[in-house]
Design a protein around this motif. Structure first.
Motif, short mmCIF file in Angstrom:
data_model
loop_
_atom_site.label_atom_id
_atom_site.label_comp_id
_atom_site.label_asym_id
_atom_site.label_seq_id
_atom_site.Cartn_x
_atom_site.Cartn_y
_atom_site.Cartn_z
N THR A 5 0.80 -1.21 0.00
CA THR A 5 0.00 0.00 0.00
C THR A 5 0.83 1.26 0.00
O THR A 5 0.30 2.34 -0.23
N GLY A 6 2.13 1.18 0.26
CA GLY A 6 2.94 2.37 0.39
C GLY A 6 2.75 3.05 1.72
O GLY A 6 3.28 4.13 1.95
N ARG A 7 1.98 2.46 2.63
CA ARG A 7 1.70 3.05 3.94
C ARG A 7 2.91 2.87 4.85
O ARG A 7 3.40 1.77 5.02
N ARG A 8 3.37 3.96 5.41
CA ARG A 8 4.54 3.88 6.28
C ARG A 8 4.14 3.41 7.66
O ARG A 8 3.03 3.65 8.14
N GLU A 209 -1.81 13.65 -0.20
CA GLU A 209 -0.57 13.15 -0.81
C GLU A 209 0.57 14.13 -0.62
O GLU A 209 1.75 13.73 -0.53
N ARG A 210 0.27 15.43 -0.53
CA ARG A 210 1.32 16.42 -0.31
C ARG A 210 1.93 16.26 1.08
O ARG A 210 3.13 16.46 1.27
N LEU A 211 1.11 15.91 2.04
CA LEU A 211 1.60 15.72 3.40
C LEU A 211 2.33 14.39 3.53
O LEU A 211 3.34 14.28 4.24
N LEU A 212 1.85 13.38 2.83
CA LEU A 212 2.58 12.10 2.79
C LEU A 212 3.94 12.28 2.14
O LEU A 212 4.89 11.57 2.45
N GLY A 213 4.04 13.27 1.26
CA GLY A 213 5.30 13.57 0.60
C GLY A 213 6.38 14.06 1.55
O GLY A 213 7.56 14.13 1.16
N LEU A 214 6.01 14.39 2.77
CA LEU A 214 7.01 14.78 3.77
C LEU A 214 7.87 13.59 4.20
O LEU A 214 8.92 13.77 4.82
N GLY A 215 7.40 12.39 3.90
CA GLY A 215 8.21 11.20 4.16
C GLY A 215 8.00 10.56 5.52
O GLY A 215 8.81 9.75 5.96
N HIS A 216 6.87 10.90 6.18
CA HIS A 216 6.59 10.33 7.50
C HIS A 216 5.16 9.82 7.55
O HIS A 216 4.30 10.29 6.78
N PRO A 217 4.88 8.86 8.43
CA PRO A 217 3.50 8.39 8.58
C PRO A 217 2.57 9.56 8.91
O PRO A 217 2.96 10.52 9.58
N LEU A 218 1.33 9.44 8.45
CA LEU A 218 0.36 10.53 8.58
C LEU A 218 -0.80 10.12 9.48
O LEU A 218 -1.41 9.07 9.29
N LEU A 219 -1.09 10.97 10.46
CA LEU A 219 -2.25 10.81 11.32
C LEU A 219 -3.29 11.85 10.92
O LEU A 219 -2.97 13.04 10.81
N VAL A 220 -4.52 11.40 10.70
CA VAL A 220 -5.61 12.32 10.35
C VAL A 220 -6.63 12.31 11.49
O VAL A 220 -7.19 11.26 11.82
N ALA A 221 -6.84 13.48 12.08
CA ALA A 221 -7.74 13.60 13.23
C ALA A 221 -8.88 14.54 12.87
O ALA A 221 -8.84 15.74 13.13
N GLY A 260 -3.60 6.66 2.10
CA GLY A 260 -2.36 6.12 2.64
C GLY A 260 -2.02 6.57 4.04
O GLY A 260 -0.88 6.41 4.49
N ALA A 261 -3.00 7.13 4.77
CA ALA A 261 -2.74 7.56 6.14
C ALA A 261 -2.34 6.38 7.01
O ALA A 261 -2.83 5.26 6.84
N TRP A 262 -1.44 6.65 7.94
CA TRP A 262 -1.03 5.62 8.91
C TRP A 262 -2.14 5.33 9.90
O TRP A 262 -2.39 4.18 10.26
N ALA A 263 -2.83 6.36 10.37
CA ALA A 263 -3.88 6.17 11.36
C ALA A 263 -4.89 7.30 11.28
O ALA A 263 -4.60 8.40 10.79
N VAL A 264 -6.09 7.02 11.78
CA VAL A 264 -7.12 8.04 11.96
C VAL A 264 -7.53 8.04 13.43
O VAL A 264 -7.61 6.99 14.07
N ARG A 265 -7.76 9.23 13.95
CA ARG A 265 -8.10 9.40 15.37
C ARG A 265 -9.59 9.71 15.46
O ARG A 265 -10.06 10.72 14.92
N VAL A 266 -10.35 8.86 16.19
CA VAL A 266 -11.81 8.99 16.19
C VAL A 266 -12.39 8.73 17.58
O VAL A 266 -11.82 8.02 18.39
N HIS A 267 -13.56 9.34 17.80
CA HIS A 267 -14.27 9.13 19.07
C HIS A 267 -15.14 7.88 19.02
O HIS A 267 -15.21 7.13 20.00
N GLU A 268 -15.84 7.69 17.92
CA GLU A 268 -16.70 6.51 17.75
C GLU A 268 -15.96 5.55 16.83
O GLU A 268 -15.70 5.85 15.67
N VAL A 269 -15.62 4.38 17.36
CA VAL A 269 -14.65 3.51 16.68
C VAL A 269 -15.27 2.57 15.66
O VAL A 269 -14.71 2.36 14.59
N ARG A 270 -16.41 1.99 15.97
CA ARG A 270 -16.87 0.84 15.19
C ARG A 270 -17.01 1.15 13.70
O ARG A 270 -16.54 0.39 12.84
N ALA A 271 -17.66 2.26 13.36
CA ALA A 271 -17.86 2.58 11.94
C ALA A 271 -16.54 2.81 11.23
O ALA A 271 -16.34 2.37 10.09
#
Length: 294
Positions: A5-8, A209-221, A260-271
């Motif tokens: 996947t190219g995911r770091r 993709e521009r933020l992934l271009g920084l070369g580090h795993p990406l967290l989206v909150a 390609g985000a490494w992780a997502v930060r969420v309050h409600e997990v199941r969905a």
């Protein structure tokens, strides 16, 4: 890096083969989303375990609200809120992220079993933060930050939000690396909602993709944030409350996972847990289809 996947991946943490799900436990009386619901230590630990049962891969524990206009708690109070919850969840084998801008809280949380430090200021709020994290060898989330949000958005003006956020994150990551944190332990976060309006947040999501271009795993909150309320507003302009934005949050989680985000930060997990697993299944199907066409 995942070859499929190219995911770091983040050194020191589990190497998930899909976008990870970070569940949120706010041990605060005033969080914008669920303030007060998990303020008791026992309730907070139970909630964290419930989120893991629903599909969370790691739990982000925070004792200080960062909503616009929030008043900072003092150090002793933040320690009292956070450390017992970290210790309790870590004793159950949960992977813990500590959400704090204070080096002292990060230090004690790491000793109590936290595996990751998530600092919305990227180390700018406390000059001791980067040395503490570097000495511990812990992974560190560097969020795009332009200051505390007292009184609302701070410096939310951009000519080109994607370029400016990427450049400012790059500069902060460089400082963190120079401070001794290993490159494979740095995670970047665009800071959705922090000194940004709804249009800024949406444009950033459209250009991950521009933020992934920084070369580090990406967290989206993005979970339950104001920009989702703006998107979901009715014809009369009425914005749904935070807890009615979970379906929209899961949609963002799917988009982030596909990007390609490494992780997502969420309050409600199941969905969201379902969403990222569907994305991974689609990625696998696409890979099989490509192989079959050769």
């Amino acid at each position: 890096m995942s070859t499929q996947t190219g995911r770091r991946h983040v050194a020191g943490l589990t190497a998930w083969d899909r976008c990870a799900v970070m569940g949120v436990v706010n041990v605060t009386p005033d969080s914008f989303s669920d303030g007060g619901r998990w303020f008791d230590t026992t309730a907070a630990i139970k909630h964290g375990l419930d989120l893991v049962a629903q599909g969370a891969d790691l739990i982000d524990v925070g004792g200080e609200s960062t909503r616009p206009g929030a008043t900072r708690v003092d150090e002793a109070e933040e320690l009292k809120r956070v450390v017992p919850v970290v210790r309790g969840l870590a004793s159950e084998g949960v992977t813990i992220s500590v959400d704090t801008m204070r080096a002292s809280v990060a230090e004690q949380a790491l000793r109590a079993g936290a595996a990751l430090v998530n600092d919305v200021s990227g180390g700018l709020a406390d000059p001791r933060m980067v040395p503490v994290v570097a000495d511990a060898g812990a992974p560190f989330v560097v969020m795009h930050w332009r200051g505390l949000l007292a009184g609302g958005n701070v410096r939310g003006s951009y000519h080109d939000v994607v370029t400016e956020v990427a450049d400012e994150l790059h500069a902060r990551v460089t400082a963190v690396l120079e401070g001794g944190i290993a490159p494979d332990r740095v995670v970047v976060d665009p800071g959705l909602g922090f000194s940004k309006d709804a249009e800024h947040d949406l444009v950033l999501l459209a250009h991950l993709e521009r933020l992934l271009g920084l070369g580090h795993p990406l967290l989206v909150a993005a979970s339950r944030k104001r920009f989702l309320g703006r998107v979901l507003a009715g014809p009369d302009g009425a914005v749904p409350p935070a807890r009615e934005r979970d379906a929209a949050t899961a949609a963002v989680s799917a988009l982030a996972a596909r990007a390609g985000a490494w992780a997502v930060r969420v309050h409600e997990v199941r969905a969201t847990a379902d969403a990222v697993r569907v994305v991974r299944a689609v990625e696998r199907a696409a890979a099989r289809g490509t192989e079959g066409a050769r």
